[in-house]
Scaffold this active site. Structure first.
Site, short mmCIF file in Angstrom:
data_model
loop_
_atom_site.label_atom_id
_atom_site.label_comp_id
_atom_site.label_asym_id
_atom_site.label_seq_id
_atom_site.Cartn_x
_atom_site.Cartn_y
_atom_site.Cartn_z
N LYS A 166 0.86 -1.18 0.00
CA LYS A 166 0.00 0.00 0.00
C LYS A 166 0.90 1.23 0.00
CE LYS A 166 -3.58 2.44 2.48
NZ LYS A 166 -4.57 2.40 3.57
N ARG B 217 -10.50 9.98 1.91
CA ARG B 217 -10.32 10.70 3.17
C ARG B 217 -11.43 11.75 3.34
NH1 ARG B 217 -3.65 11.09 3.02
NH2 ARG B 217 -3.32 8.82 2.99
N LYS C 286 1.57 9.91 5.84
CA LYS C 286 1.63 8.50 6.22
C LYS C 286 2.91 7.85 5.69
CE LYS C 286 -3.41 7.99 6.64
NZ LYS C 286 -4.60 7.12 6.43
N GLU D 94 7.71 -7.11 0.93
CA GLU D 94 6.49 -7.11 1.75
C GLU D 94 5.66 -8.36 1.47
OE1 GLU D 94 5.44 -5.40 4.16
OE2 GLU D 94 6.36 -3.41 4.12
N LYS E 27 -2.09 -1.45 -3.85
CA LYS E 27 -2.97 -0.28 -3.80
C LYS E 27 -2.15 0.99 -3.86
CE LYS E 27 -6.02 1.97 -0.55
NZ LYS E 27 -6.57 1.95 0.79
#
Ligand code: PBG
Length: 342
Positions: free
Chosen positions: A204, A214, A235, A251, A266
């Protein structure tokens, strides 16, 4: 024969032969898009018999639980296998410790229960990140100006069990904390939820394409902190750097070792190469999230008369499948199901 001879005998290889008619194109088609591949993200809010359009996502709404159930029934009847649920909560319920996420009978588990009561066959995917509940607008707990990885996982483990108890079929951590897949798996198994699957948001990215989402949840990182509480502005310390592709494979390896049943990339369209890479290395199904900003771009351009919404959406979804996604989370899911049935 002279190069300017147009007789054609000197050109035996002609790929256009397979594009000549619709039926021959159908036979040669490499990628299929079907309702089997589509998952609809849905937003739930408090109240009764009401819905609100997300202003930056025309055609997408926040629904009260009763209207959510109607929507889910429609999606099920259209042949979609699953929905992914996100809660929109008022600021009054958001705190720095995201405590409301663990309230046993709050909006979110209630919505899951209502969906499973009404349409038991429809798979419900729940999200364990803290951002809908966190007054700081982060997916994790903010401590001393940073995101506390392990404290966040402690909350998410209990969320996962709460969601499974409410009937979630698939729990999807979208937070990007290290080690959360393994810890969530252990928490679910300890609580007896061995059949609850984990869909990990494996790669992500820290993306600007999440803007409309958001807006939908009012969940952007907050910048008006009290002076003694420093909130990271982005983030970037947990979501991935958009410049990285190899890291997605790393990952992936960790998530597979930790027991992910499905993995996700994503956003989708700016990351088609990452979808391809992850698909090549993954022995579990790969999902891609065609995110809010991707929906907004096509929909806004179509509203201006600049793009054909249906044609561009179907081309985008086909491209995401071609890149290697087995399933696609998309706000176009309901429309696409209608288009596929046309
Ligand atoms: C947060 C979350 C986000 C999305 C899904 N879960 C946004 C973010 O990370 O800030 C974005 C989905 C979209 O843009 O459609 N856990």
């Amino acid at each position: 024969m002279a190069p300017d001879d147009a007789s054609g005998y000197d050109l035996p290889l002609r790929p256009r032969r397979l594009r000549r008619t619709e039926n021959i194109r159908r036979m040669a088609r490499e990628t299929r898009l079907s309702t089997d591949n589509l998952i609809a993200p849905l937003f739930v809010m408090a109240g009764e018999n009401d819905r609100e359009e997300v202003s930056s996502m025309p055609g997408t709404h926040r629904h009260t639980i009763d209207r959510l159930v109607d929507k889910a029934t429609t999606l099920h009847d259209l042949g979609l296998p699953a929905v992914a649920l996100f809660p929109a909560l008022p600021d009054s319920l958001k705190t720095p410790d995201a405590a409301h996420a663990l309230a046993p009978d709050h909006l979110y588990p209630n919505a899951v229960r209502a969906l499973k009561d009404a349409v038991p066959e429809l798979m419900v995917i729940t999200d364990t990140a803290l951002d809908p509940y966190n007054s700081d607008g982060h997916d994790g707990i903010v401590r001393d100006g940073a995101i506390d990885n392990d404290a966040t996982i402690d909350v998410m483990r209990r969320m996962a069990v709460l969601h499974a108890e409410a009937g979630a079929d698939i729990v999807a951590p979208s937070d990007m904390m290290d080690g959360r897949v393994g810890r969530l798996r252990a928490a679910l198994d300890d609580a007896g939820h061995t059949d609850t699957a984990l869909l990990s948001y494996t790669a992500k990215y820290s993306s600007s394409y999440y803007g409309p989402f958001r807006d939908a949840l009012d969940s952007a990182p907050k910048h008006d902190a009290p002076p003694d509480h420093d909130i990271p502005e982005t983030k970037d310390t947990y979501q991935m750097d958009p410049a990285n592709g190899e890291e997605a494979v790393r990952e992936l390896m960790l998530d597979l070792e930790e027991g992910a049943d499905m993995v996700m990339v994503k956003p989708a369209l700016p990351y088609l190469d990452v979808i391809h890479r992850v698909k090549q290395h993954s022995d579990v199904p790969v999902a891609a999230y065609n995110v809010s900003g991707e929906y907004a771009m096509i929909t806004a351009a179509a509203q201006n008369g600049w793009l054909d919404r249906r044609a561009c959406a179907m081309e985008a979804l086909t491209g995401i499948r071609r890149a290697g996604a087995d399933v696609i989370l998309t706000y176009f899911a309901e429309d696409a199901a209608h288009w596929l049935h046309d």
